[in-house]
Write a protein that holds these residues in place. Structure first.
Motif, PDB file in Angstrom:
ATOM      1  N   TYR A  36      -3.107  -7.474  -7.376  1.00 48.99           N
ATOM      2  CA  TYR A  36      -2.175  -7.370  -6.263  1.00 48.99           C
ATOM      3  C   TYR A  36      -2.942  -7.537  -4.957  1.00 48.99           C
ATOM      4  O   TYR A  36      -4.134  -7.248  -4.872  1.00 48.99           O
ATOM      5  N   GLN A  38      -2.410  -6.426  -0.826  1.00 49.06           N
ATOM      6  CA  GLN A  38      -1.627  -5.633   0.120  1.00 49.06           C
ATOM      7  C   GLN A  38      -2.050  -6.037   1.523  1.00 49.06           C
ATOM      8  O   GLN A  38      -3.202  -5.867   1.903  1.00 49.06           O
ATOM      9  N   GLY A  41       2.424  -5.131   6.648  1.00 49.67           N
ATOM     10  CA  GLY A  41       3.788  -5.607   6.805  1.00 49.67           C
ATOM     11  C   GLY A  41       4.340  -6.383   5.632  1.00 49.67           C
ATOM     12  O   GLY A  41       5.503  -6.792   5.645  1.00 49.67           O
ATOM     13  N   ARG A  42       3.534  -6.587   4.596  1.00 53.57           N
ATOM     14  CA  ARG A  42       4.004  -7.401   3.478  1.00 53.57           C
ATOM     15  C   ARG A  42       4.065  -6.632   2.171  1.00 53.57           C
ATOM     16  O   ARG A  42       4.422  -7.163   1.152  1.00 53.57           O
ATOM     17  N   GLY A  43       3.669  -5.394   2.186  1.00 56.67           N
ATOM     18  CA  GLY A  43       3.764  -4.610   0.966  1.00 56.67           C
ATOM     19  C   GLY A  43       2.770  -5.046  -0.080  1.00 56.67           C
ATOM     20  O   GLY A  43       1.803  -5.757   0.191  1.00 56.67           O
ATOM     21  N   LEU A  44       3.032  -4.622  -1.296  1.00 57.72           N
ATOM     22  CA  LEU A  44       2.143  -4.880  -2.423  1.00 57.72           C
ATOM     23  C   LEU A  44       2.653  -6.116  -3.158  1.00 57.72           C
ATOM     24  O   LEU A  44       3.679  -6.079  -3.815  1.00 57.72           O
ATOM     25  N   PHE A  88      -6.126  -6.204   1.269  1.00 60.97           N
ATOM     26  CA  PHE A  88      -6.594  -5.171   0.348  1.00 60.97           C
ATOM     27  C   PHE A  88      -6.166  -5.579  -1.048  1.00 60.97           C
ATOM     28  O   PHE A  88      -4.970  -5.709  -1.316  1.00 60.97           O
TER      29      PHE A  88
END
Lengths: 113, 113
Positions: A36, A38, A41-44, A88
């Motif tokens: 994933y 992160q 502002g875009r989430g996971l 991240f």
């Protein structure tokens, strides 16, 4: 008990350089593996998932690729990093059957400069 | 593809106050995960709900699943600074012969002492 290792914890790379992030799982066999990203502002965002050695599913078109050379090893790579690859990155695993929770690594903070 | 919408996006509460975070799915919910994330760290599994109407509690955190409304809520009673973090809801669904996990964008919770 099962554990998941992800490294490095932080990474600063120049634009155009290659990338290799590694994730390994211990204490289980034949897990589902996930990468994933992160970003603010875009989430996971799910990037890749794998049900077995050499079996990779990509969720979104991007500058990244994934490989699973061994049952419990998942690698995220890029040949040439872009600024937009900063973020991240989290690796996770789950059992391959049944509705069970996923377990996450501690993440890698990638900054492309 | 399935989308999970979380509300609110961020929340600031005074210590001791109760709060609720909602997660709504664009598709039928057969189950739902709740995770918590401290900034710059991996996700910690809180609980999983599998049946409509199911309710689970862990310490001062309670989650419910309303499958008819395609919605889940997470309620924290008497919030503490230790509850601060990002709360994410997730769902797994079959894709490519395995289960892939997708998440909402998260709710950032700040608890002021």
């Amino acid at each position: 008990s099962q554990t998941i290792h992800q490294w490095p914890a932080t990474l600063v790379q120049p634009v155009g350089s290659p990338l290799s992030l590694e994730c390994t799982v211990e204490g289980t066999s034949n897990p589902n593996l996930y990468w994933y990203r992160q970003a603010a502002g875009r989430g996971l965002q799910l990037l890749f998932y794998s049900v077995g050695i050499g079996q990779i599913s990509s969720e979104v078109p991007q500058n990244l690729s994934a490989s699973r050379p061994q049952d419990r090893q998942f690698i995220l790579s890029s040949k040439k990093l872009l600024l937009s690859d900063s973020g991240f990155y989290l690796c996770a695993w789950s059992v391959i059957q049944g509705y069970t929770e996923a377990f996450f690594g501690q993440g890698t903070r990638l900054t492309v400069v | 593809s399935q989308e999970l919408e979380q509300s609110p996006q961020s929340l600031i509460v005074q210590e001791g106050k109760n709060l609720t975070i909602n997660c709504t799915s664009s598709k039928t919910l057969y189950g739902l995960y709740w995770y918590k994330q401290k900034y710059g760290e991996g996700l910690i599994f809180l609980m999983m709900l599998q049946k409509g109407g199911e309710e689970k509690s862990h310490e001062k955190i309670t989650a419910k699943l309303d499958e008819k409304k395609q919605q889940s809520s997470l309620h924290i009673t008497a919030s503490q600074p230790s509850h601060a973090g990002i709360y994410l809801c997730g769902d797994s669904h079959v894709g490519g012969g395995s289960e892939k996990l997708v998440f909402g964008k998260g709710t950032k919770l700040t608890v002021n002492p």
